[in-house]
Design a protein around this motif. Structure first.
Motif, PDB file in Angstrom:
ATOM      1  N   THR A  63      -8.086  -4.663   1.514  1.00 40.92           N
ATOM      2  CA  THR A  63      -7.892  -5.476   1.565  1.00 40.92           C
ATOM      3  C   THR A  63      -8.025  -5.574   3.309  1.00 40.92           C
ATOM      4  O   THR A  63      -7.137  -5.055   3.877  1.00 40.92           O
ATOM      5  CB  THR A  63      -7.584  -6.362   0.681  1.00 40.92           C
ATOM      6  OG1 THR A  63      -7.896  -6.273  -1.028  1.00 40.92           O
ATOM      7  CG2 THR A  63      -7.401  -7.963   1.076  1.00 40.92           C
ATOM      8  N   ILE A 107      -4.719  -6.491   5.457  1.00 42.04           N
ATOM      9  CA  ILE A 107      -3.668  -5.712   4.641  1.00 42.04           C
ATOM     10  C   ILE A 107      -3.126  -4.233   5.856  1.00 42.04           C
ATOM     11  O   ILE A 107      -4.337  -3.478   5.188  1.00 42.04           O
ATOM     12  CB  ILE A 107      -3.428  -5.727   3.798  1.00 42.04           C
ATOM     13  CG1 ILE A 107      -3.726  -6.795   2.552  1.00 42.04           C
ATOM     14  CG2 ILE A 107      -2.111  -4.310   2.722  1.00 42.04           C
ATOM     15  CD1 ILE A 107      -2.467  -7.890   2.979  1.00 42.04           C
ATOM     16  N   ASP A 118      -4.253  -3.780   8.138  1.00 46.04           N
ATOM     17  CA  ASP A 118      -5.986  -3.872   8.439  1.00 46.04           C
ATOM     18  C   ASP A 118      -6.475  -4.538   9.564  1.00 46.04           C
ATOM     19  O   ASP A 118      -5.269  -5.152   9.298  1.00 46.04           O
ATOM     20  CB  ASP A 118      -7.296  -4.016   7.421  1.00 46.04           C
ATOM     21  CG  ASP A 118      -7.314  -2.131   6.598  1.00 46.04           C
ATOM     22  OD1 ASP A 118      -7.143  -0.959   7.707  1.00 46.04           O
ATOM     23  OD2 ASP A 118      -7.669  -1.773   5.272  1.00 46.04           O
ATOM     24  N   TYR A 146       2.975   2.044   3.145  1.00 48.95           N
ATOM     25  CA  TYR A 146       2.154   2.717   3.719  1.00 48.95           C
ATOM     26  C   TYR A 146       2.035   4.118   4.239  1.00 48.95           C
ATOM     27  O   TYR A 146       3.118   4.131   5.056  1.00 48.95           O
ATOM     28  CB  TYR A 146       0.208   2.464   4.175  1.00 48.95           C
ATOM     29  CG  TYR A 146      -0.009   1.027   3.471  1.00 48.95           C
ATOM     30  CD1 TYR A 146       0.477   1.173   2.032  1.00 48.95           C
ATOM     31  CD2 TYR A 146      -1.189   0.564   3.904  1.00 48.95           C
ATOM     32  CE1 TYR A 146      -0.362   0.536   1.122  1.00 48.95           C
ATOM     33  CE2 TYR A 146      -1.691  -0.771   2.460  1.00 48.95           C
ATOM     34  CZ  TYR A 146      -1.355  -0.137   1.788  1.00 48.95           C
ATOM     35  OH  TYR A 146      -1.101  -1.985   0.506  1.00 48.95           O
ATOM     36  N   TYR A 189      -1.285   8.290   0.879  1.00 48.37           N
ATOM     37  CA  TYR A 189       0.048   7.965  -0.649  1.00 48.37           C
ATOM     38  C   TYR A 189      -0.121   6.201  -0.108  1.00 48.37           C
ATOM     39  O   TYR A 189      -0.098   6.013   0.975  1.00 48.37           O
ATOM     40  CB  TYR A 189       0.796   8.795  -0.156  1.00 48.37           C
ATOM     41  CG  TYR A 189       0.618  10.046  -0.451  1.00 48.37           C
ATOM     42  CD1 TYR A 189       1.475  10.599  -1.259  1.00 48.37           C
ATOM     43  CD2 TYR A 189       0.443  11.570   0.387  1.00 48.37           C
ATOM     44  CE1 TYR A 189       1.193  12.100  -2.198  1.00 48.37           C
ATOM     45  CE2 TYR A 189      -0.467  12.632  -0.175  1.00 48.37           C
ATOM     46  CZ  TYR A 189       0.487  13.196  -0.965  1.00 48.37           C
ATOM     47  OH  TYR A 189       0.366  13.998  -1.712  1.00 48.37           O
TER      48      TYR A 189
HETATM   49  N1  SAM Z   1      -6.617  -2.166   3.524  1.00 49.28           N
HETATM   50  C1  SAM Z   1      -6.337  -1.467   2.360  1.00 49.28           C
HETATM   51  C2  SAM Z   1      -5.149  -1.732   1.694  1.00 49.28           C
HETATM   52  O1  SAM Z   1      -5.307  -2.757   0.842  1.00 49.28           O
HETATM   53  O2  SAM Z   1      -4.401  -1.157   0.773  1.00 49.28           O
HETATM   54  C3  SAM Z   1      -4.780  -1.018   3.260  1.00 49.28           C
HETATM   55  C4  SAM Z   1      -5.504  -0.468   4.741  1.00 49.28           C
HETATM   56  S1  SAM Z   1      -4.362   1.060   5.837  1.00 49.28           S
HETATM   57  C5  SAM Z   1      -5.079   1.282   7.575  1.00 49.28           C
HETATM   58  C6  SAM Z   1      -4.353   2.880   4.755  1.00 49.28           C
HETATM   59  C7  SAM Z   1      -3.253   3.429   3.498  1.00 49.28           C
HETATM   60  O3  SAM Z   1      -3.278   2.450   2.686  1.00 49.28           O
HETATM   61  C8  SAM Z   1      -3.018   4.829   3.677  1.00 49.28           C
HETATM   62  O4  SAM Z   1      -2.799   5.248   4.796  1.00 49.28           O
HETATM   63  C9  SAM Z   1      -2.162   4.878   2.818  1.00 49.28           C
HETATM   64  O5  SAM Z   1      -1.143   4.912   3.011  1.00 49.28           O
HETATM   65  C10 SAM Z   1      -2.995   3.640   1.675  1.00 49.28           C
HETATM   66  N2  SAM Z   1      -4.264   3.921   0.387  1.00 49.28           N
HETATM   67  C11 SAM Z   1      -5.450   3.408   0.574  1.00 49.28           C
HETATM   68  N3  SAM Z   1      -6.138   3.717  -0.156  1.00 49.28           N
HETATM   69  C12 SAM Z   1      -5.200   4.872  -0.832  1.00 49.28           C
HETATM   70  C13 SAM Z   1      -5.308   5.409  -2.243  1.00 49.28           C
HETATM   71  N4  SAM Z   1      -6.868   5.741  -2.801  1.00 49.28           N
HETATM   72  N5  SAM Z   1      -4.430   5.811  -2.740  1.00 49.28           N
HETATM   73  C14 SAM Z   1      -2.904   5.583  -1.704  1.00 49.28           C
HETATM   74  N6  SAM Z   1      -2.757   5.307  -0.926  1.00 49.28           N
HETATM   75  C15 SAM Z   1      -3.954   4.415  -0.630  1.00 49.28           C
END
Ligand code: SAM
Length: 279
Positions: free
Chosen positions: A86, A89, A91, A160, A217
């Motif tokens: 999303t 978030i 991002d 995160y 993670y």
């Molecule tokens: N906007 C995204 C959201 O809606 O969750 C999060 C983006 S943030 C830059 C990226 C972080 O989200 C990763 O470092 C991890 O902690 C988490 N993340 C994203 N995809 C994931 C997945 N498939 N499994 C576990 N953690 C995930």
């Protein structure tokens, strides 16, 4: 008339999680602003969507923000997508939303996956009250302050973390929250190697002494327990003993009854009756 900004959530791993409405919006807008154009192109190609793409990320959000607002003011519709999950978030997105609000431009969302919420519901920890904490700072002092700030928070905490920082973060959390605090590590959500590890912080640190963290993670941490109320000195005494203790300390019997009633949070009359029946 101004156009609309659509915040479109995209899959966090499994492409099957993209919604029909998300594809419909991506197909209908004039421009897609993507955090990582290459990654978004893969998604668009997979679903046979061909649309103009522009990058919008942490390092160009100022100039690109102005450019996107101009297009919206000319009546163009824009979709914003992040790397995964999303927008806004952990991002880019938050600033663009603010700019749209300042410029009277409609912003709407096309909901979908959020890694943190999926980790929370799989964690087995309380979902009644939770706090999203995002990424800890890389700055040592800021990390410490952040952890100290939430140490006594009774809500479930969602963090995160990047895999190469996971070990350090788990050790810092163990030091801040204690080795017995329960956590769940949600790894590679919605992907082939999805795994939810549930243990204490002490066990988690040990586990990764042997193993190298790989993949993405989310760390879900159990909230702090309410501190146990301290035992009162009079708890093991009867009402009469409680009153007499005060009397032997120099109080009149009237004062002692009043104080005992207040300690026990019981009406004075009840304490008085009980004392006089017993004595
Ligand atoms: N906007 C995204 C959201 O809606 O969750 C999060 C983006 S943030 C830059 C990226 C972080 O989200 C990763 O470092 C991890 O902690 C988490 N993340 C994203 N995809 C994931 C997945 N498939 N499994 C576990 N953690 C995930």
């Amino acid at each position: 008339m101004n156009g609309t900004l659509y915040l479109c959530a995209t899959p966090i791993g499994n492409l099957g999680d993209v919604s029909a409405r998300c594809l419909e919006i991506l197909n209908s807008v004039d421009l897609i602003a993507a955090e990582d154009t290459r990654r978004t192109l893969q998604l668009l190609n997979h679903f046979g969507i061909s649309k103009p793409l522009t990058s919008y990320h942490e390092h160009n959000k100022r100039e690109k923000g102005g450019y996107i607002i101009n297009l919206l003011k000319q009546g163009k519709n824009v979709a914003q997508v992040s790397d995964a999950g999303t927008p806004a978030i952990s991002d880019p997105g938050e600033d663009l939303v603010k700019l749209c609000i300042e410029n009277d431009i409609t912003v709407t969302s096309v909901p979908g996956p959020v890694a943190g919420i999926n980790a929370l519901i799989l964690s087995g920890l309380s979902t009644a009250r939770y706090a999203f904490e995002g990424f800890l700072s890389v700055n040592k002092r800021h990390r410490k302050e952040h952890l100290a700030d939430v140490k006594n928070d009774a809500r479930t905490l969602i963090f995160y973390e990047a895999p190469h920082k996971l070990r350090t973060t788990l050790a810092d959390m163990r030091d801040a929250f204690g080795a017995d605090r329960k956590i769940a590590l949600a790894r590679e959500l919605t992907k082939v190697h999805e795994e939810i590890l549930r243990f204490t912080l002490g066990e988690a640190v040990k586990y990764y002494e042997e193993l190298t963290p790989r993949g993405e993670y989310v760390i879900v941490v159990e909230g702090a327990k309410e501190p146990k109320a301290e035992a009162q000195w009079w708890e093991s005494l009867s009402v009469a003993e409680h009153i007499e203790k005060y009397i032997s300390g120099g109080m009149s019997s009237k004062e002692a009854i009043k104080q005992t009633a207040s300690d026990r949070n019981i009406p004075k009359r009840e304490i008085y009756n009980e004392y006089h029946n017993l004595s």
